[in-house]
Structures are given as structure tokens and as C-alpha cells.
Design an enzyme around this catalytic site. Structure first.
Site, PDB file in Angstrom:
ATOM      1  CG  ASP A  13      -1.786  -1.232   1.337  1.00  0.00           C
ATOM      2  OD1 ASP A  13      -2.433  -1.602   0.345  1.00  0.00           O
ATOM      3  OD2 ASP A  13      -1.775  -1.846   2.418  1.00  0.00           O
ATOM      4  CG  HIS A  41      -1.908  -1.971  -8.173  1.00  0.00           C
ATOM      5  ND1 HIS A  41      -0.783  -1.613  -7.469  1.00  0.00           N
ATOM      6  CD2 HIS A  41      -1.726  -3.259  -8.525  1.00  0.00           C
ATOM      7  CE1 HIS A  41       0.044  -2.646  -7.408  1.00  0.00           C
ATOM      8  NE2 HIS A  41      -0.516  -3.656  -8.034  1.00  0.00           N
TER       9      HIS A  41
END
Length: 430
Positions: A13, A41
Site C-alpha cells: 500500500d 492498485h
């Protein structure tokens, strides 16, 4: 020939999708090499926000090849759904290439993943329950089913029938759950394969041909170094190798063809799921960072755990992935915090250590050693270069580079492409 690997230096992340998307503009092929739809994503392209889990960020550039490599585990149902999601938004996916050697995730992998996590109770790992681990287990046990097998109905049926005997015994006798019938899976998943067979090929040949032709190739990692099954906080890790070394195994491209490794790091640290996190914050500053940074998982929606920047972690990432460059993201989230902290080392039983320990028991006893730096109050979301940043922000970046031993070549001050800035090109040949 020029190739760049993008890896996460923390627990995932970090903004890899955004950086990959930015670097994709100058690449001619973009490839993912490990993981599956357990990674999310978030990408903004032409003012539209997209959330992808399987398909590489390069899909939005129809003149560039976008590759799902052999090291990935692919959920055929999720792939078909993601293709439909893109088609419904008007995205052309004819540039997609899928490795015929990639393994597939089937319903029994997901059910076993869910059941096993539930069984572990307080000892759970924090899996996304997408079947990733069980699929990689089958791959290692040499009973996995590959995409090339899925496309041949006779082969698929034979392998599926064999596996269901074992999986149903496991589900019914150990987990006390209902198993699967052959017909529950065979037709549905064979049909999924037929829907994406036009994209399937030997992607190792595609990528090596591109490099041999002098093209720029970008390799997109998922998760992060600290989730690597060998180098991460085992067992609180993923089932594959997100480190740069995973590229050669997961894409079929030799290590001599890799030029630069870009480590993406948040200006602070986050983690989803269980496991050690030495710099974790439990105060109002942590809450503020979580809200301002929108720190909720793309795949799970779970609130991310938040902490100060940990140079011990990123130094570990530098060493095991051979980082040549650092891309620092979400600097803008720290705006307004009066005093910033960077973890420079750990105290373990009164002794200072500067390298990340392998033992979870040692990690649990580690206390972060912090260095304090003054923050900044100026809005940095509109800066266009390094020189535009407040002096305290520049000092913060410089100190991170010094402590990690990696040059900061890029930085990001917001979600849009225009808010990512280059200090030194990672596409350089030396």
C-alpha cells in the site's frame, strides 16, 4: 535496453500503482510478476479513478504491452470480472498478455483459505481470503493447475478431478465443510478461460524480445518487501516474493537484464492485517494520518494500521532488493504535524540494533529509537519541483535518504499524476 523494477519497501500500500502508472508513460512494456488479486492498485487516468487487482497498471496505454507474468496466481473469475469492469469504462485491453504458465485459483482454494483463517482464531495471519496461499501451496506441491491446462478441457478435467478428491476430503473431514462437485467448477471455469484465451501466450518470450529490441520494460511488484515470504515478517507475509529477486522467477527474465530497482515508500508507515509493527501509532496523530491519507485497504476496506517512518525497515528493503532509487509518496499527508519522527534504530533488551530482526519474539520486545524533525504547515500539493518544497520538508526527505542509504529520485504530494515529481530519472542507463 532499459528495465526498471518497482517494489514496495514496507508492508504494501505504498503507492506502487501510482508510481508504476507514472513510469509507464516512458515504458513500452509493463509486467506484474507475483501475487494475485489480493493486491489492490488505485490509479487515476484521464481524470477517472480505477481500482485494479490483477491487471497491470499499463493497461491504459494501448500501445504498450501489459503482462500478467508466470509468477502470478490468477483467479479466472476475478480476471473476467476485471476485464468487464475495464471494458464497461471504455478501456481497450487488446494490449494484455497473460502467461500460459501462471497458476490459477479455484473455488476450493478460496474456501480452504477462509476456513483455515477462521480455524487459527487469535493466531490468524490476516489473509485477504482470496485463495492466494492455497494456490501457491498447490504450485509448490506440483498439483497446481496452470492457465495452459485450463484452456484444454480434457487436461483441465483430468487435473481438476484428481485435485477435488484430495480437497474435498480436506474440506469435509478436517474443516467439516461441504466439498465441491466436478460439474460445479468444470464448465464455469473452462468458459472463463475461453473468454481470455486470446491474451494467453509465453510472456517470457514477449518480455525478453522487448528487452532485446532495446525497449523499456517496467516490472510492477505487488505487496511489499516486509510481506515477502522469505525476507518479510514471517509468518505474517504473503505467499510469494515481492522483492526484486522475484522478478526473474515470476517473469522469466534473467537478472542481468535488470537495470534499476525503485523502492516505493510512504513518508510514514502503514500495515493491513496482523503482525509486528514497531512504529505503530495509537494516538490522535495516528488517527489523523489515517483519515487524511485515506488509509483503508483497496482490496479489503479494512482500516490500515499507521506509524512513523521506519528507516530500519527501508534499510532492510534496500539490502534484500538492491534498491537503487527511492520514491517517497504521500508527503502531503504529513502537512500540519508540528513534530515528525523517524525511527533510526530499535532498542532490544537495552541494546541498540540497526538491522531488522528475524525473530518475532525479538520484534515484540523492540522499542523504536526516534529522531525528531520539525514539520511544515505550508500546502505542498501544488509544488512543481523539489525547490518548491518547504525547507523542513526537504530536510525530512534528505534525512530519509541518509538513514536508508538510498537516493530519493521521485516524490509525490497527491493522488494525481501531475503531483508526482522526478528529481533524477530512473530510466537512466547508468
Amino acid at each position: 535496453m532499459s528495465s526498471v523494477v518497482v517494489v514496495g519497501t514496507q508492508w504494501g500500500d505504498e503507492g506502487k500503482g501510482k508510481i508504476t502508472d507514472f513510469l509507464s508513460e516512458n515504458a513500452e512494456a509493463i509486467a506484474r510478476y507475483q501475487g494475485g488479486n489480493n493486491a489492490g492498485h488505485t490509479i487515476k487516468f484521464d481524470g477517472v479513478t480505477y481500482k485494479l487487482h490483477l491487471i497491470p497498471s499499463g493497461i491504459f496505454y494501448k500501445e504498450k504491452i501489459s503482462v500478467i507474468g508466470n509468477g502470478m496466481v490468477v483467479d479466472p473469475k476475478a480476471l473476467v470480472e476485471e476485464l468487464k469492469y475495464l471494458h464497461d469504462k471504455g478501456v481497450d485491453t487488446s494490449n494484455l498478455r497473460i502467461s500460459n504458465r501462471a497458476h490459477i485459483i479455484l473455488p476450493y482454494h478460496i474456501r480452504i483459505d477462509e476456513a483455515d483463517e477462521e480455524r487459527k482464531g487469535a493466531n490468524k495471519i490476516g489473509t485477504t481470503k482470496k485463495g492466494i496461499g492455497p494456490a501457491y501451496m498447490d504450485k509448490a506441491a506440483r498439483v497446481g493447475i496452470r492457465i495452459i491446462d485450463l484452456l484444454d478441457k480434457e487436461t483441465f478435467k483430468e487435473k481438476l478431478e484428481h485435485n477435488l478428491g484430495e480437497k474435498n476430503r480436506l474440506l469435509e473431514r478436517f474443516y467439516e465443510l461441504e466439498g465441491f462437485k466436478l460439474e460445479d467448477i468444470l464448465e464455469e471455469y473452462y468458459d472463463y478461460g475461453q473468454q481470455f484465451k486470446e491474451y494467453v501466450c509465453d510472456t517470457s518470450v514477449v518480455l525478453n524480445d522487448a528487452l532485446d529490441d532495446g525497449k523499456r520494460v517496467l516490472f510492477e511488484g505487488a505487496q511489499g518487501v516486509m510481506l515477502d515470504i522469505d525476507q518479510g515478517t514471517y509468518p505474517f507475509v504473503t505467499s510469494s516474493n515481492p522483492i526484486a529477486g522475484g522478478v526473474t522467477i515470476g517473469s522469466g527474465v534473467g537478472p542481468s537484464k535488470i537495470n534499476h530497482v525503485v523502492g516505493v515508500a510512504k513518508a510514514y508507515t502503514t500495515r493491513v492485517g496482523d503482525g509486528p509493527f514497531p512504529t505503530e501509532l495509537f494516538d490522535t496523530i495516528g488517527d489523523t494520518i489515517r483519515e487524511v491519507g485515506h488509509e483503508y485497504g483497496t482490496t479489503t476496506g479494512r482500516p490500515r494500521r499507521v506509524g512513523w517512518f521506519d528507516s530500519v525497515v527501508v534499510r532492510h528493503a534496500r539490502r534484500v532488493s538492491g534498491l537503487t532509487d527511492l520514491s517517497l509518496t504521500l508527503l502531503d499527508v504529513l502537512t500540519g504535524i508540528e513534530t515528525l519522527k523517524i525511527c533510526v534504530a530499535y532498542k532490544l533488551d537495552g541494546k541498540t540494533i540497526t538491522e531488522f530482526p528475524a525473530s518475532l519474539k525479538d520484534l515484540a520486545r523492540c522499542e523504536p529509537v526516534y529522531e525528531e524533525l520539525p514539520g511544515w504547515t505550508e500546502d505542498i500539493t501544488g509544488v512543481t519541483s523539489l525547490d518548491d518544497l518547504p525547507v523542513n520538508c526537504r530536510h525530512y526527505m534528505e534525512r530519509i535518504a541518509q538513514l536508508t542509504g538510498v537516493q530519493v529520485s521521485m516524490f509525490s504530494v497527491g493522488p494525481d499524476r501531475a503531483q508526482t515529481h522526478v528529481i533524477k530519472s530512473v530510466w537512466r542507463l547508468a
